[in-house]
Scaffold this active site. Structure first.
Site, PDB file in Angstrom:
ATOM      1  N   GLU A  55       0.833  -1.210   0.000  1.00 12.92           N
ATOM      2  CA  GLU A  55       0.000   0.000   0.000  1.00 12.92           C
ATOM      3  C   GLU A  55       0.860   1.250   0.000  1.00 12.92           C
ATOM      4  OE1 GLU A  55      -0.085  -2.657   1.914  1.00 12.92           O
ATOM      5  OE2 GLU A  55      -1.956  -2.839   3.028  1.00 12.92           O
ATOM      6  N   CYS A  78      -2.391  -3.552   7.183  1.00 17.13           N
ATOM      7  CA  CYS A  78      -1.984  -3.803   8.569  1.00 17.13           C
ATOM      8  C   CYS A  78      -2.217  -2.562   9.421  1.00 17.13           C
ATOM      9  CB  CYS A  78      -0.526  -4.240   8.626  1.00 17.13           C
ATOM     10  SG  CYS A  78       0.647  -2.946   8.180  1.00 17.13           S
ATOM     11  N   SER A 223      16.866 -41.244  10.027  1.00 18.70           N
ATOM     12  CA  SER A 223      16.721 -41.646  11.439  1.00 18.70           C
ATOM     13  C   SER A 223      18.017 -42.230  12.006  1.00 18.70           C
ATOM     14  CB  SER A 223      15.558 -42.625  11.592  1.00 18.70           C
ATOM     15  OG  SER A 223      15.809 -43.777  10.826  1.00 18.70           O
ATOM     16  N   GLY A 297      12.754 -39.881  -1.431  1.00 21.46           N
ATOM     17  CA  GLY A 297      12.159 -40.854  -2.315  1.00 21.46           C
ATOM     18  C   GLY A 297      10.741 -41.245  -1.939  1.00 21.46           C
TER      19      GLY A 297
HETATM   20  C1  AOF Z   1       0.146  -5.034   4.572  1.00 18.24           C
HETATM   21  N1  AOF Z   1       0.769  -4.838   3.383  1.00 18.24           N
HETATM   22  O1  AOF Z   1       2.312  -5.354   1.879  1.00 18.24           O
HETATM   23  C2  AOF Z   1       2.208  -6.661   3.814  1.00 18.24           C
HETATM   24  C3  AOF Z   1       1.524  -6.886   5.035  1.00 18.24           C
HETATM   25  O2  AOF Z   1       7.353  -7.810   9.143  1.00 18.24           O
HETATM   26  P1  AOF Z   1       6.530  -6.589   8.840  1.00 18.24           P
HETATM   27  O3  AOF Z   1       6.630  -5.530   9.848  1.00 18.24           O
HETATM   28  O4  AOF Z   1       6.752  -6.104   7.425  1.00 18.24           O
HETATM   29  O5  AOF Z   1       5.004  -7.060   8.924  1.00 18.24           O
HETATM   30  C4  AOF Z   1       4.639  -8.212   8.291  1.00 18.24           C
HETATM   31  C5  AOF Z   1       3.202  -8.510   8.618  1.00 18.24           C
HETATM   32  O6  AOF Z   1       2.370  -7.493   8.051  1.00 18.24           O
HETATM   33  C6  AOF Z   1       2.788  -9.813   7.960  1.00 18.24           C
HETATM   34  O7  AOF Z   1       2.850 -10.903   8.846  1.00 18.24           O
HETATM   35  C7  AOF Z   1       1.378  -9.545   7.530  1.00 18.24           C
HETATM   36  O8  AOF Z   1       0.476  -9.763   8.591  1.00 18.24           O
HETATM   37  C8  AOF Z   1       1.425  -8.061   7.216  1.00 18.24           C
HETATM   38  N2  AOF Z   1       1.895  -7.904   5.842  1.00 18.24           N
HETATM   39  N3  AOF Z   1       0.489  -6.085   5.364  1.00 18.24           N
HETATM   40  O9  AOF Z   1      -0.725  -4.258   4.960  1.00 18.24           O
HETATM   41  C9  AOF Z   1       1.773  -5.591   2.965  1.00 18.24           C
HETATM   42  N4  AOF Z   1       3.269  -7.426   3.449  1.00 18.24           N
HETATM   43 ZN    ZN Z   2       1.120  -2.918   6.057  1.00 19.92          ZN
END
Ligand code: AOF
Ligand code: ZN
Length: 375
Positions: A55, A78, A223, A297
């Protein structure tokens, strides 16, 4: 139903997200398109682990034209301060009016972005093309939900379903074009796994040649710690990691020699092989491995299949016939007992590679678990 304009923009966002495959894991692939009126004013994707989120990249491209725009994104934006600031804030600051997101973020710390955006007065749609989004990020969703990597089974076989002649000769069944694809696969996964029999018989290197987007840990399910310290795997353990997963029957001296060669020996005390395999997958999940490729395998692939641990299949089928009751197929183990328990590949894709048939796709869930889709 004909695709809506929203679907079309999300489809473009999925294509952008795809560019991150192999580069962003254990993060998800995310793509974003910013649309003002009829015009695409910004595009972006999450390009590498730790890098800016999709974004933020797309909004930066859009600049002032993001005001009043619609933000299409393949994952719920996020709301957390992670390695980068929250995307929700970037969206609010941009003045965008509407957000269309394909699927909720399953990660607890990042989730809840839709609520934040609605509270800020944006029009938010969450869950548009959700199945496509879950499919694209199935390995990410599995790692979050089950703390285990997405297991990809790969095999090359003749038209009559053999992976070797009756004498065990297996080089080469598939052609050079198929093998190039295998190296591409190797170059985007976190782990490449084989059983001890294959390690002994083929003495493989299990590296991506040419090198790919990341360097996989080479994993031998062994193993008894039978891998020779002189094998090509052990001999190159200081160049690319080698993990030897051993059981309680492994002799200390053999383990020590492998460690001296630079291998990591991972010991599991469980008596049953199936429990050790499950524990190994848990361990790989703890290490945040998102994709693991299993190259055989037959015993290892058969055990994983019997334990419902194979998530995706990549099969290379060569138009050659080997024959022979003693010539083996790609999967041993027990297998299913009746056809209605047979598993199938959902969303099957096939390609022709210089005459070989390359068939791949996610595997269906077992009937008793219900549901057909991965993730
Ligand atoms: C978004 N846009 O392009 C992505 C998201 O490790 P960070 O701080 O970059 O955060 C990663 C977390 O953020 C990831 O686990 C997922 O929940 C979210 N990724 N979110 O809005 C993005 N790559
Ligand atoms: Zn984000």
């Amino acid at each position: 139903m004909p695709p809506t304009p929203d679907d079309q923009m999300l489809r473009l966002a999925f294509m952008l997200a795809e560019k991150g495959r192999g580069l962003v894991e254990p993060n998800p692939l995310v793509g974003c398109v910013v649309v003002h009126g009829d015009e695409i004013v910004g595009e972006g994707w999450h390009a590498f682990f730790g890098g800016p989120h999709a974004e933020v990249v797309a909004l930066k491209n859009a600049g002032a034209r993001a005001a009043g725009a619609t933000v299409y994104v393949t994952l719920e934006p996020c709301r957390h301060q992670g390695k980068t600031p929250p995307c929700t804030q970037a969206i609010i600051d941009s003045g965008a009016a509407r957000v269309v997101a394909a699927v909720a973020d399953p990660c607890q710390t990042a989730a809840g972005g839709a609520v934040v955006l609605r509270q800020a007065g944006l029009d938010v749609e969450l869950g548009v093309m959700e199945q496509e989004a879950k499919r694209q990020n199935a390995p990410f969703f599995k790692l979050i939900a089950h703390h285990r990597p997405w297991v990809i089974a790969k095999w090359a076989m003749s038209l009559d379903g053999k992976i070797a002649t009756r004498t065990g000769e297996s080089r080469w069944i598939s052609n050079a074009a198929s093998r190039r694809r295998v190296h591409e696969l190797r170059g985007r996964v976190d782990g490449i796994m084989v059983g001890s029999g294959t390690a002994q018989a083929d003495d493989p290197l299990l590296t991506a040649r040419p090198p790919g987007l990341r360097t996989a840990t080479r994993i031998v399910v062994d193993s008894r710690a039978s891998l020779s310290p002189q094998s090509r795997l052990a001999a190159t353990a200081r160049e690319a990691p080698v993990l030897v997963a051993v059981g309680p029957a492994a002799e200390q001296e053999k383990c020590r020699k492998l460690e001296q060669a630079g291998c990591e020996v991972w010991r599991c005390g469980a008596a049953e092989q199936s429990d050790r395999l499950a524990a190994l997958l848990d361990e790989l999940g703890r290490r945040k491995m998102t994709n693991v490729l299993v190259e055989g395998g037959g015993s290892l692939l058969g055990s994983l299949f019997d334990q419902n641990e194979i998530d995706e299949v990549h099969a290379f089928i060569a138009p050659r016939i080997i024959g022979g009751a003693e010539a083996i197929g790609p999967l041993a183990g027990r297998g299913v007992e009746a056809m209605n328990f047979a598993r199938h590949i959902t969303d099957v894709a096939w390609e022709q590679l210089d005459g070989d048939l390359y068939l791949h796709g996610p595997i269906s869930r077992p009937p008793e678990a219900g549901g057909e889709t991965p993730g």
